[in-house]
Each structure stands twice: as C-alpha cells, then as structure tokens.
Design an enzyme around this catalytic site. Sequence first.
Site: not given
Ligand code: ADE
Length: 366
Positions: A113, A150, A164, A86
């Site tokens: 985590e 794709r 697209d 994330p």
């Molecule tokens: N792992 C956990 N959440 C994620 C996200 N939003 N993007 C990529 N990998 C992740």
Amino acid sequence: MKINILTLFPNMFDGFLTESIIKRAVDNKKVDINIKNLRDYSKNKHKQVDDTPYGGGAGMVLMCEPVFDAVEDIKKKNTKVIMMTPQGKQYDQKMAEKLSKEKDLLIICGHYEGFDERISSIVDEEISIGDYVLTGGEIPAMVLTDSITRLLPGVIEEESKDNDSFTDNLLDYPTYTKPREYRGMKVPDVLLSGDHKKIDEWRKEEQIKKTKEKRPDLINNRKRKTIGKYSLIEDTSKKQIVNLNMDNAYKFSPKKKGVFDVNKVMIVEPTFISKVAKKNLQKKLGSLLNQVQIVLNDETDDEGASYVLGELDRMKALIISLYAKYLDQEYLSLLMIKLDALKNEVALKEMEKIETVNYNKKGRSR
Ligand code: ADE
C-alpha cells in the site's frame, strides 16, 4: 554506471538480468546492476519490513528503519536515490536520457500500500511509470534500468538511438524488411531508391504524420519559435526546449564509436546559448526568490531557512557546473554576489530564530 536496486523480491530480476541486451551490457561491464534484498536490513527476528498504517486502513506500509539503514549502507557521495511510486513524476525519454548521465543510482521498489512518508526525506526523486497502480515497484525499476542501460555508450548502436521514438517529441518512422511485398502490402518505393536524401526527407515526413495520427498530444504541445536564423521547438507541457536548429549550422553525426559519446553535434553561436541560459536562470532565480521571501517573512517556520540555504548552495553549484561557461564574467560575478547576499540574509534570519528559541528556553527554565 552502477544501478543498485533495493527490493523485497530479488528473484523477480533473474530473467531480466540474464537475457538479451541487459545481460550483454552487464557481461561487457557497461553497467553494474546490484540487486539488494531489503529484508537483509531488517533488525526484526521475523525479517519484517512493513507494518499496518497508523490511523487504520488496508494493507501494509514499508517501514522507515530498514529503508533508511539500506540507503545509508548503499549510498555513496554521488548516488542519486529514486523511489518508484505511482505518485511520482511521470517517466519519459527525457528523464531516461538525464538519468543515463548519472554515475550511481539507487532505485527503491515501493511495495503493497505504499511507504512511510518519512522515507521521502532521503529520496532525491520519486518516479512513476504511468497512471496505473502495480503490485510493486519491481517492474517499474526494470523499466527504468532497461531504458537507461540502452542509452549507455556501447550498449546498442549509436545510430539506432538517433531516431528513437520521443527523441524531439516525435514517434519513430516506419521501418520495413524483406520481402519487398507481403500479402499485397508493398515496401514504399523511396526506401528501395538508394537516394538517401530522399529517404531522410520521407522518414521525417512520416514521423510527423505518424505522430499526428497516433499521439497528437505530442505535436499539440510543441510550440515553434523563430529567433533570427534559429528555430526553437518548445514542449509547452514540460516547459522544455526539445529541439534547437539553425539555418546553415554545421551539423554532423560522429560515426566512430568510442571516440565521441554524443549522437549529434551542432555548432551554435555562443551569444545565442547565453541568451537561452540567462532566460532559464531567470526562471529558476524567480522561484528561489519567492522561497527566500517566504522564509524572511515567516516567523513560525523553523526549518525553511536551512532548506532555502541548501537550495541557494545548490543553485550556486548548478551555475558553476552548468551555466558558467555560457555566461559573460560580469553577469556571472553579479549573479554570485546576489546569491551570496541572499544567503547572508537567510542565514541571519536563521540565527535570529535560534537565538529567540534559546532565549525562550532560558526564560522558561528560570
Ligand atoms: N508502483 C506501483 N505502481 C507504480 C507505478 N505506476 N509507477 C511506479 N511505481 C509503482
């Protein structure tokens, strides 16, 4: 293209790989998807791959050793290593298009985590699929694999990629199928008219209308510039040119699959491309020069010089592989001379630092 996925949960990919377009792409050898179990790289008798974080805190952290071992085993010379996290750069269609040009990808699914920060050192790119936290990187890895697959030649019809959503930073136009009327809602007349010029115009207008309505951020970030007979649309949030157009340019969409691997071709005067190339290069050089300056003035940083030397080499390679064809010979050789001069200065600085360290060590041991 080969996509390797390193995961703690290989079974999660079963359904993904055995249905629909992805299955067909694999069966037709358009893509080779290779799922690797991270636990196979654990040297621990319990197959442990994660541990508690130093300094305390909740959850388990992915350890360096199994990930380093796995990457060293799977990675080839041209493999791009991606970590799903994330904290990464937010994924979008442009990134999917860029990644679809790679030959070999290794996607690491982070978990729990997070992962030991040192793993970043062997990763080329950290990617997030959005500002929310999932339990692991498996679904994000599927998102990447799906959106890239794709786009590979021969996986879906070339025409269906042209419009697209997000191509040119616009959403897709509305589509309808039979019946002509459903519960009082009618298909717009223009789509039944058979007039393809009118249909194209209507679709473009609808794309803009729909984007303004549903995703005004995409439109607001678009800055239009006109230079002579050219019009450029720049996405200011990404600092990218998303559309380049020219009055009376010769444009065509190749129809025959397998002959061309492009969707649209536009013939543009080379001098204009050269102008855009030089502007982009100037920007890149500016930030490289800053890094060089920092290294030359910083007596304490031991690793900066070799990093900047690597960056200078990468810049040279990028110029040769991407920009050289758009630049005139004189500009190109001057640029290379400048980069070599910078490399010499940084290398000298690095030598000086090594000599100082050796001198201090000898001094101490005497
Ligand atoms: N792992 C956990 N959440 C994620 C996200 N939003 N993007 C990529 N990998 C992740």
